[in-house]
Design a protein around this motif. Structure first.
Motif, short mmCIF file in Angstrom:
data_model
loop_
_atom_site.label_atom_id
_atom_site.label_comp_id
_atom_site.label_asym_id
_atom_site.label_seq_id
_atom_site.Cartn_x
_atom_site.Cartn_y
_atom_site.Cartn_z
N SER A 83 0.91 -0.74 0.12
CA SER A 83 0.14 -0.01 0.27
C SER A 83 0.44 1.52 -0.07
O SER A 83 0.54 2.11 0.48
CB SER A 83 -0.78 0.01 1.56
N ASP A 117 -6.78 1.00 -0.55
CA ASP A 117 -5.67 1.76 -0.56
C ASP A 117 -5.03 1.01 -1.55
O ASP A 117 -3.58 0.90 -2.30
CB ASP A 117 -4.93 1.61 0.91
N SER A 128 -3.04 9.77 1.12
CA SER A 128 -4.71 10.82 0.70
C SER A 128 -5.99 10.45 1.97
O SER A 128 -6.40 12.08 1.05
CB SER A 128 -4.61 9.97 -0.24
N SER A 165 3.02 3.41 -2.68
CA SER A 165 4.14 4.29 -4.14
C SER A 165 5.40 3.72 -3.50
O SER A 165 6.01 3.57 -4.18
CB SER A 165 3.43 4.61 -4.67
N PRO A 174 0.67 11.54 0.44
CA PRO A 174 2.57 11.43 0.40
C PRO A 174 2.27 9.79 -0.18
O PRO A 174 1.26 9.31 0.07
CB PRO A 174 3.44 11.17 1.13
N VAL A 178 2.49 6.74 1.33
CA VAL A 178 2.60 5.79 2.05
C VAL A 178 1.31 5.17 2.52
O VAL A 178 0.38 6.14 2.03
CB VAL A 178 2.68 6.30 3.74
N PRO A 179 0.76 3.94 2.81
CA PRO A 179 -0.64 3.32 2.90
C PRO A 179 -1.11 4.74 3.87
O PRO A 179 -0.72 5.43 4.69
CB PRO A 179 -0.02 2.86 4.34
N GLY A 180 -2.59 5.02 3.40
CA GLY A 180 -3.45 5.30 3.38
C GLY A 180 -3.05 7.58 3.58
O GLY A 180 -3.87 8.81 4.49
N1 ASP Z 1 -1.22 4.65 -0.72
C1 ASP Z 1 -1.05 4.99 -1.55
C2 ASP Z 1 0.37 5.09 -1.85
O1 ASP Z 1 0.95 5.36 -1.30
C3 ASP Z 1 -1.57 6.63 -1.00
C4 ASP Z 1 -2.77 6.96 -1.04
O2 ASP Z 1 -3.96 7.18 -1.49
O3 ASP Z 1 -3.74 6.89 -0.05
O4 ASP Z 1 0.50 5.14 -3.02
#
Ligand code: ASP
Length: 430
Positions: free
Chosen positions: A288, A401, A372, A290, A366, A368-370
């Motif tokens: 989760s 996610d 957004s 990128s 960013p 990272v998980p969650g």
């Molecule tokens: N988890 C997504 C990413 O890392 C970002 C998100 O949409 O929360 O791309």
């Protein structure tokens, strides 16, 4: 050949796939046999170790790959052309993705079938979660519209490097550093160039080593997730239509939108595209994040689609932070879903604002998980949709996610290939 040897020679993506399947199976068995605690204590940590290894390498990788990518584009006009192209294509794909989400949620209207009696229940359950995030969102909204650019400039590079959500600051410093490197006479920077070449090779080797552990890491991450979610089946069924809408939008992007762009603009065959990007998609799905997937995305795009390192090293790290098509598509779905549940009829101008806001919000999220969720609060408040509605969707956010992260990195890889092709630099042959 013994079974162990047969497994050893399988391609990495097959091993990751097997790891993922076995992880889900293990998680289900653990739930049936009440071995949840054992899984949490002894299996899940291996997943976290894998995730931490990927995060550990993210900042040095972004910095070194950008410096290497940009400084090897020794001519500034080529650099600005590629930069401009990248940003424009990123924006267009994100706008299209948001529109896809908005179209679907208006067509399916998942909010209209949401059981009313659940609203209060979910609101109580997720209240604390929301007030934390609301605090950050409020802080962000009080700032000037130029705050985004202000935030991009690090005051101190060591602090920026110490916080994985400040990737944009690292990117800014890396771009500044490499532009200066291009401007300084060749003689005085030769040593630095060689140093970065060596450093880049070392980082790629580290990634190679980490990826050998990927099948086990993915196994543990999936087993942990299944166990974590096991108590929530009732939540999933109430939100079934919402999840279906979001998943449908994301799948449309993965299976139709990108392959079509790739076919039209790069000539890469669908099969080769899927085969090439799959390992990165599997890692994105299980982590989760990128940003954590970046090492794999880079490797696949360079090795499989033959995007030159100079372009991949620039387009992909930038994409990880600013190009999030999955995120923007989901934000449109989530915002309109919440409005539907609360019986709000959105006007055309409100819907258009959602497209623009979700696009901008995805740029600011960013990887990272969650990542957004905080930005989603800003979208909701700007259009006048009640933020408490977030409580309805938070419980099922993780699976969505996972999928939107897959879309995010697939979008980055697609744009990197298109930019390379447009420069006449794509080495791919069918
Ligand atoms: N988890 C997504 C990413 O890392 C970002 C998100 O949409 O929360 O791309």
């Amino acid at each position: 050949m013994s079974l162990l040897n047969k497994i050893k020679v399988l391609p990495l993506w097959v091993k990751i796939f097997i790891g993922m399947g076995l992880g889900i199976l293990f998680g289900l068995i653990a739930v049936w046999t009440s071995l949840e605690q054992l899984t949490v204590d002894w299996i899940k940590p291996w997943g976290n170790i894998f995730l931490k290894l990927l995060k550990l390498i993210a900042v040095p990788l972004i910095f070194v790959s950008l410096v290497k990518g940009i400084s090897s584009l020794s001519n500034i006009s080529k650099l600005s052309r590629i930069g401009l192209k990248t940003i424009i294509i990123y924006l267009i794909t994100t706008l299209i993705a948001t529109t896809v989400g908005l179209g679907l949620v208006n067509l399916i209207k998942p909010g209209n079938v949401f059981p009313e009696e659940r609203q209060e229940e979910y609101r109580e359950r997720f209240l604390d979660d929301i007030s934390d995030k609301q605090f950050f969102a409020d802080e962000m909204q009080e700032q000037s519209p130029l705050h985004f650019f202000e935030e991009m400039i690090p005051e101190n590079i060591v602090f920026a490097a110490g916080d994985n959500s400040k990737m944009l600051q690292i990117i800014f410093f890396a771009i500044l550093f490499s532009i200066a490197m291009v401007l300084v006479p060749e003689n005085s920077v030769r040593v630095v160039k060689n140093f970065f070449d060596g450093l880049n090779d070392i980082i790629l080797k580290i990634i190679d080593l980490i990826m050998r552990f990927a099948p086990v890491g993915v196994f543990a991450l999936m087993a942990g997730l299944v166990v974590d979610f096991s108590g929530d089946s009732e939540l999933f069924s109430a939100l079934g239509m919402y999840m279906l809408t979001a998943v449908l939008g994301l799948l449309l992007l993965i299976t139709i939108f990108y392959p079509t762009l790739i076919r039209l603009f790069t000539g890469i065959r669908w099969r080769d595209f899927y085969k090439g990007i799959l390992p990165a998609q599997l890692v994105a799905f299980s982590t989760s994040s990128s940003a954590a997937t970046l090492p794999v995305t880079l490797k696949q795009v360079i090795n499989e689609f033959k995007v030159p390192k100079t372009i991949a090293n620039f387009v992909l790290p930038v994409g990880v932070t600013i190009n999030m098509d999955g995120t923007s598509c989901y934000q449109a779905v989530a915002a309109v879903f919440i409005a539907q549940v609360f019986g709000m009829d959105l006007t055309v101008s409100q819907q258009l604002s959602i497209v623009l806001l979700a696009t901008v919000a995805s740029i600011g999220s960013p990887g990272v998980p969650g990542g957004s969720i905080v930005m989603l609060i800003i979208v909701l408040t700007s259009v006048g949709i009640p933020v408490e509605g977030l409580a309805l969707i938070l419980g099922v956010d993780r699976p969505i996610d996972m999928l939107r992260t897959v879309v995010n990195i697939t979008g980055d890889a697609t744009v990197a290939s298109i930019v390379a092709k447009s420069e006449g630099d794509l080495g791919y042959e069918a």
